[in-house]
Write a protein that holds these residues in place. Structure first.
Motif, short mmCIF file in Angstrom:
data_model
loop_
_atom_site.label_atom_id
_atom_site.label_comp_id
_atom_site.label_asym_id
_atom_site.label_seq_id
_atom_site.Cartn_x
_atom_site.Cartn_y
_atom_site.Cartn_z
N ASN A 1 -9.78 -2.43 -0.57
CA ASN A 1 -8.83 -2.66 0.51
C ASN A 1 -9.49 -3.20 1.78
OD1 ASN A 1 -6.01 -1.65 -0.31
ND2 ASN A 1 -7.41 -0.11 -1.14
N PHE B 1 -5.67 3.65 5.00
CA PHE B 1 -4.50 3.16 5.74
C PHE B 1 -4.79 3.12 7.24
CE2 PHE B 1 -0.54 3.88 8.05
CZ PHE B 1 0.29 2.92 7.51
N TYR C 1 -8.42 10.14 -3.38
CA TYR C 1 -8.84 8.77 -3.65
C TYR C 1 -8.81 7.88 -2.41
CZ TYR C 1 -3.83 7.73 -4.08
OH TYR C 1 -2.49 7.58 -3.85
N THR D 1 2.33 11.84 0.85
CA THR D 1 1.35 11.04 1.60
C THR D 1 2.05 9.89 2.31
OG1 THR D 1 -0.42 11.63 0.06
CG2 THR D 1 -0.77 9.68 1.42
N ARG D 2 2.96 9.25 1.61
CA ARG D 2 3.71 8.14 2.20
C ARG D 2 4.52 8.62 3.41
NH1 ARG D 2 7.68 3.77 -0.79
NH2 ARG D 2 8.41 2.84 1.14
N PHE E 1 0.83 -1.20 0.00
CA PHE E 1 0.00 0.00 0.00
C PHE E 1 0.88 1.26 0.00
CE2 PHE E 1 -2.74 3.24 1.91
CZ PHE E 1 -3.93 3.05 1.21
N ASN F 1 -11.94 2.34 -3.45
CA ASN F 1 -10.70 1.90 -2.82
C ASN F 1 -10.94 1.35 -1.42
OD1 ASN F 1 -8.93 2.34 -4.94
ND2 ASN F 1 -8.76 4.52 -4.47
N LEU G 1 2.08 4.95 -3.08
CA LEU G 1 1.63 6.32 -2.78
C LEU G 1 2.62 7.39 -3.23
CD1 LEU G 1 0.27 5.84 0.84
CD2 LEU G 1 -1.00 5.79 -1.32
N CYS H 1 -9.77 14.06 1.17
CA CYS H 1 -9.29 12.68 1.13
C CYS H 1 -8.79 12.21 -0.23
CB CYS H 1 -10.36 11.73 1.65
SG CYS H 1 -11.82 11.57 0.58
N PRO I 1 -6.18 7.32 0.33
CA PRO I 1 -5.10 6.54 0.95
C PRO I 1 -4.93 6.76 2.46
CG PRO I 1 -4.18 8.33 -0.39
CD PRO I 1 -5.66 8.26 -0.69
#
Length: 171
Positions: free
Chosen positions: A75, A46, A40, A17-18, A9, A71, A13, A38, A42
């Motif tokens: 997920n 998460f 899409y 964001t990661r 995941f 998504n 990204l 938000c 992530p």
């Protein structure tokens, strides 16, 4: 299984964001969480997966909302995604508001999102954001300091991870 999901995941990204997700104090995140702007999905997905909690997610863009909902299903997360022009349809307070804010929307909307978060945070609530140094991170931090106690959690290749707590709500 969960760990592999986590690694895959994060790998997909954008770097900002990661960086935000990798530097969140994930152990302290509990209670009510809002992912504002938000996209899409992530951030909210998460947090929902890692913490096994329902995360509220808002965006003004209907395509983003549609993608965030898809998504969430893909997920197997637990989110509540709804349309909101910043906080216009938000009707509760949160322990955490987390965002990779849409810098390109301009200062008026950006500061409504960032400074307006204060009104939607519970006592001891926290606003967590990521901002690129080249997109005005230092200026944004100065503005945040007018109503928040801020902490620069991490600088990662020009991205600033910033935690903010409303000054008048601190204990």
């Amino acid at each position: 299984h969960q760990f592999n999901w986590y690694l895959n995941f994060l790998k997909g990204l954008d770097f900002g964001t990661r960086s935000l997700l990798e530097n969140l104090d994930i152990n302290s995140i509990d209670g009510d969480v809002l992912d504002v702007g938000c996209g899409y999905g992530p951030i909210g997905i998460f947090i929902s997966k890692i913490k096994n909690i329902v995360v509220d997610m808002v965006d003004i863009n209907l395509r983003s909302i549609e993608l965030a909902r898809k998504n969430t299903i893909l997920n197997n997360a637990n989110t509540n995604v709804f349309e909101s022009d910043i906080y216009s349809n938000v009707n509760k307070k949160y322990d955490f508001i987390i965002s990779n804010p849409p810098i390109r929307v301009g200062n008026e909307i950006l500061y409504k999102l960032l400074l307006g978060a204060k009104e939607y945070l519970k006592e001891n609530g926290e606003l967590w954001i990521v901002v690129n140094k080249n997109q005005g991170a230092k200026t944004i931090m100065k503005k945040l300091e007018t109503i928040y106690k801020i902490e620069l959690v991490k600088k990662n290749k020009g991205f600033y991870i910033i935690k903010s707590k409303p000054i008048d709500k601190l204990k």
